[in-house]
Design a protein around this motif. Structure first.
Motif, PDB file in Angstrom:
ATOM      1  N   SER A   6       0.123  48.183  12.807  1.00 10.59           N
ATOM      2  CA  SER A   6       0.800  46.566  12.843  1.00 10.59           C
ATOM      3  C   SER A   6      -1.220  45.863  12.709  1.00 10.59           C
ATOM      4  N   MET A  46       4.078  40.500  10.457  1.00  8.62           N
ATOM      5  CA  MET A  46       4.370  40.076  11.802  1.00  8.62           C
ATOM      6  C   MET A  46       3.235  39.080  12.708  1.00  8.62           C
ATOM      7  N   SER A  60       7.395  35.176  13.093  1.00  6.29           N
ATOM      8  CA  SER A  60       7.070  35.176  11.750  1.00  6.29           C
ATOM      9  C   SER A  60       7.422  36.202  11.180  1.00  6.29           C
ATOM     10  N   GLN A  61       8.448  36.325  10.259  1.00  3.57           N
ATOM     11  CA  GLN A  61       8.254  38.124   9.342  1.00  3.57           C
ATOM     12  C   GLN A  61       9.067  37.134   7.825  1.00  3.57           C
ATOM     13  N   ASP A 108      11.102  31.855  10.134  1.00  2.58           N
ATOM     14  CA  ASP A 108      10.637  31.964  11.016  1.00  2.58           C
ATOM     15  C   ASP A 108      11.726  32.071  12.610  1.00  2.58           C
ATOM     16  N   ARG A 110       0.378  44.288  10.909  1.00  2.00           N
ATOM     17  CA  ARG A 110       0.408  44.569   9.429  1.00  2.00           C
ATOM     18  C   ARG A 110       0.784  45.921   9.121  1.00  2.00           C
ATOM     19  N   ARG A 140       4.345  45.508   5.711  1.00  2.00           N
ATOM     20  CA  ARG A 140       5.096  44.623   6.981  1.00  2.00           C
ATOM     21  C   ARG A 140       4.344  43.935   7.175  1.00  2.00           C
TER      22      ARG A 140
END
Length: 257
Positions: free
Chosen positions: A234, A78, A92-93, A97, A69, A76
């Motif tokens: 992330s 993922m 998954s974004q 998917d 994140r 954003r």
């Protein structure tokens, strides 16, 4: 490198030679592998970001699930699931998917760091790793003398990662003590300043609540002003309570073979 005890590694960040924030890498042993979390408050390059990456690894050091994140100008998120049973890697974004075949062992950014630390290759030798987005090539460079955490200089192993022009440094115990990466025209650096063993079953506090973390400006919350958003590399999205979780639409899954 012994990950039998929960361990937190703290780093200072620099960009183009200027202080750029801090990050913490936490490794927690589990009955079925490891849980690895990287949290960072990044002030440079702009915009400021907050980042959280999380990886769940099996006993062989390969990821089962990976989440990231990044919060800065928006957020954003993922998530990646590695399923050897189904032979698929699902990414998954946002709303959709997509899946790719799981034909060879794959790594995420966090599992790759631990895998490189465990390499036993000669200087000049190159090892190839498969990632979701492609391949990474790791070359062993000659050892260097490096000062870390205020200690006197010691010999460290050095690896060059391509693509990306990154360098990873590991001390004799196998801990990642330094990371450098070319970002734009400048170099981004992370240097180890502390290794802390945690109590079993006790998770470390969020990075911004750490007593050694930089304090917030006075009156920031009292005046109703949100702190400046930071770009995150992330992280895991906030968990929802079961009673409050909204109904989720089934995501469309596209398979690429």
């Amino acid at each position: 490198m012994d990950w039998a005890v929960p361990t937190a590694l703290r780093y200072t960040l620099r960009y183009a030679g200027h202080p750029a924030g801090e990050q913490r890498l936490t490794i927690e042993p589990r009955r079925d592998g490891l849980r690895v979390v990287l949290e960072a408050n990044v002030e440079l390059p702009l915009p400021k970001t907050r980042q959280r990456w999380e990886s769940e690894l099996n006993p062989e050091g390969l990821p089962r699930r990976y989440r990231e994140r990044v919060e800065g100008n928006g957020a954003r998120v993922m998530e990646v699931e590695f399923s050897t049973e189904d032979g698929l890697v699902t990414v998954s974004q946002g709303k959709d998917d997509f899946a790719i075949p799981y034909l060879t062992p794959m790594h995420d950014p966090l599992s790759l760091i631990l895998a490189v630390g465990g390499l036993n290759i000669a200087v000049g030798q190159v090892e190839r790793f498969t990632l979701v987005g492609g391949r990474a090539y790791v070359e062993r460079l000659p050892d260097q003398a490096l000062e870390t955490g205020g200690a006197e200089a010691q010999s460290v192993r050095v690896y060059r990662l391509r693509p990306g022009l990154s360098l990873l440094y590991f001390n004799r115990e196998g801990y990642p003590v330094r990371l450098t990466q070319k970002v734009g025209e400048h170099v981004f650096e992370a240097d180890l300043v502390q290794i802390q063993q945690l109590e079993a079953g006790r998770r470390s506090q969020p990075l911004e609540q750490d007593p050694e973390a930089a304090p917030r400006p006075k009156g920031q919350r009292e005046q109703g002003r949100e702190p400046p958003k930071a770009r995150v590399v992330s992280s895991e999205p906030p968990k929802e309570r079961e009673s409050e979780a909204p109904a989720r639409r089934r995501r469309r899954r596209r398979r690429y073979t």
